[in-house]
Write an enzyme that holds these catalytic residues in place. Sequence first.
Site, PDB file in Angstrom:
ATOM      1  N   ASP A  95       0.857  -1.189   0.000  1.00 34.84           N
ATOM      2  CA  ASP A  95       0.000   0.000   0.000  1.00 34.84           C
ATOM      3  C   ASP A  95       0.890   1.235   0.000  1.00 34.84           C
ATOM      4  OD1 ASP A  95      -2.519   1.435   0.225  1.00 34.84           O
ATOM      5  OD2 ASP A  95      -1.858   1.975   2.229  1.00 34.84           O
ATOM      6  N   SER A  96       0.303   2.372  -0.334  1.00 34.04           N
ATOM      7  CA  SER A  96       1.057   3.613  -0.292  1.00 34.04           C
ATOM      8  C   SER A  96       1.430   3.982   1.152  1.00 34.04           C
ATOM      9  CB  SER A  96       0.237   4.739  -0.921  1.00 34.04           C
ATOM     10  OG  SER A  96      -1.021   4.827  -0.270  1.00 34.04           O
TER      11      SER A  96
ATOM     12  N   CYS B  97     -11.235   3.378  -1.386  1.00 32.62           N
ATOM     13  CA  CYS B  97      -9.978   3.870  -0.802  1.00 32.62           C
ATOM     14  C   CYS B  97      -9.756   3.136   0.512  1.00 32.62           C
ATOM     15  CB  CYS B  97     -10.074   5.373  -0.559  1.00 32.62           C
ATOM     16  SG  CYS B  97      -8.641   6.050   0.285  1.00 32.62           S
TER      17      CYS B  97
ATOM     18  N   CYS C 272      -3.750  -0.953  -2.210  1.00 31.37           N
ATOM     19  CA  CYS C 272      -4.017   0.463  -2.465  1.00 31.37           C
ATOM     20  C   CYS C 272      -4.919   0.610  -3.696  1.00 31.37           C
ATOM     21  CB  CYS C 272      -2.684   1.160  -2.708  1.00 31.37           C
ATOM     22  SG  CYS C 272      -2.820   2.889  -3.113  1.00 31.37           S
TER      23      CYS C 272
ATOM     24  N   HIS D  81      -8.691   3.889   3.331  1.00 27.29           N
ATOM     25  CA  HIS D  81      -8.978   4.535   4.614  1.00 27.29           C
ATOM     26  C   HIS D  81     -10.463   4.602   4.972  1.00 27.29           C
ATOM     27  CE1 HIS D  81      -4.894   5.807   3.929  1.00 27.29           C
ATOM     28  NE2 HIS D  81      -4.852   6.525   5.040  1.00 27.29           N
TER      29      HIS D  81
ATOM     30  N   GLU E 135      -6.252  10.222   8.833  1.00 30.68           N
ATOM     31  CA  GLU E 135      -4.896  10.055   9.395  1.00 30.68           C
ATOM     32  C   GLU E 135      -4.698  10.958  10.616  1.00 30.68           C
ATOM     33  OE1 GLU E 135      -1.536   9.284   7.138  1.00 30.68           O
ATOM     34  OE2 GLU E 135      -2.600   7.618   6.186  1.00 30.68           O
TER      35      GLU E 135
HETATM   36  N1  DGL Z   1      -4.071   3.937  -0.204  1.00 33.25           N
HETATM   37  C1  DGL Z   1      -4.682   4.983  -1.008  1.00 33.25           C
HETATM   38  C2  DGL Z   1      -5.908   4.405  -1.746  1.00 33.25           C
HETATM   39  O1  DGL Z   1      -6.473   3.393  -1.360  1.00 33.25           O
HETATM   40  C3  DGL Z   1      -5.062   6.190  -0.188  1.00 33.25           C
HETATM   41  C4  DGL Z   1      -3.881   6.994   0.291  1.00 33.25           C
HETATM   42  C5  DGL Z   1      -3.070   7.623  -0.833  1.00 33.25           C
HETATM   43  O2  DGL Z   1      -3.573   8.540  -1.522  1.00 33.25           O
HETATM   44  O3  DGL Z   1      -1.955   7.197  -1.035  1.00 33.25           O
HETATM   45  O4  DGL Z   1      -6.323   4.962  -2.721  1.00 33.25           O
END
Ligand code: DGL
Length: 285
Positions: free
Chosen positions: A21-22, A200, A84, A202, A168
């Site tokens: 993931d990012s 997403c 992600c 989050h 966050e």
């Molecule tokens: N993990 C990213 C997503 O699911 C969200 C956070 C980011 O923008 O890196 O799109």
Amino acid sequence: MLNKKNKKIKPLKPGLIGVFDSGLGGLTVFSHILKTLPNYNYIYLGDNARLPYGEKSAETIYEYSRQAATFLFEKGCNLIIVACNTASAQALKKLQTKFLPINFPDKRILGVIRPLAEEFAKKNHKIIGIIGTKATINSGAYQTEINHLAPQLKIEQKSTPLLVPLIEEGWLKKPETKMILKKYLRPLKTKQVDALILGCTHYPFLLSSIKQIMGKKIAVPDPGVVIANSLKNYLDRHPELNIQKTKNSKINYYTTDNPEYFKKLGEKFLGQKIINIKQVDISEL
Ligand code: DGL
């Protein structure tokens, strides 16, 4: 073992499952993977140093994702789950069709969009709403996958870029967050969507607020549950990936930024203790 052309191929060495993931968001997906598939060894990689991906260009997201995939494969993963949504939307296809065949032809990379699209397409929905980062929504990846499976379904999309930083910051219950969420969801409510994709990593943290705003009749499944079940099914169908079960599951975590920050917030995201965490630089891969 024989391949499609009946040529002998060397079986893969036993390998692990990698989750990428990012940053920390992918832990919301990973927590469900661990519940559904506890008897495997995993590596989780969070590219926290270069987060957020959601505002970046397709080229940059691909390059970061390619480096992450290289890292995980070199660490012994035979299968990678791109948890992600942004990377799944902007980089996965190219990773599967260009990067994998040349570099790791026997290994596999899966994303989160296909399993969610399949889940929503098989239900009796009429209008599906999708929320996600700008990069995810602009890619149209969810719409393409869903309409490929169910062309009759109408799709209404909305990018909701302020939600990741609010989550966050831990501002889940703040009135400001609810106000922003309401504003984002209003057009989808007006269009009378009957199901909503949380596109997403989050957004599951806002699940109860989202349900409150959208009303009880709208289906809003937790993506992690859908993705974990789909992964279980995939593993059953692909023994050739040689991902072995273990009684003593081990998880190694890697982050491209500060491991203390990752541990502190990550434990909240994951809902369990995080040990075995190392900082890593993947930018040269
Ligand atoms: N993990 C990213 C997503 O699911 C969200 C956070 C980011 O923008 O890196 O799109």
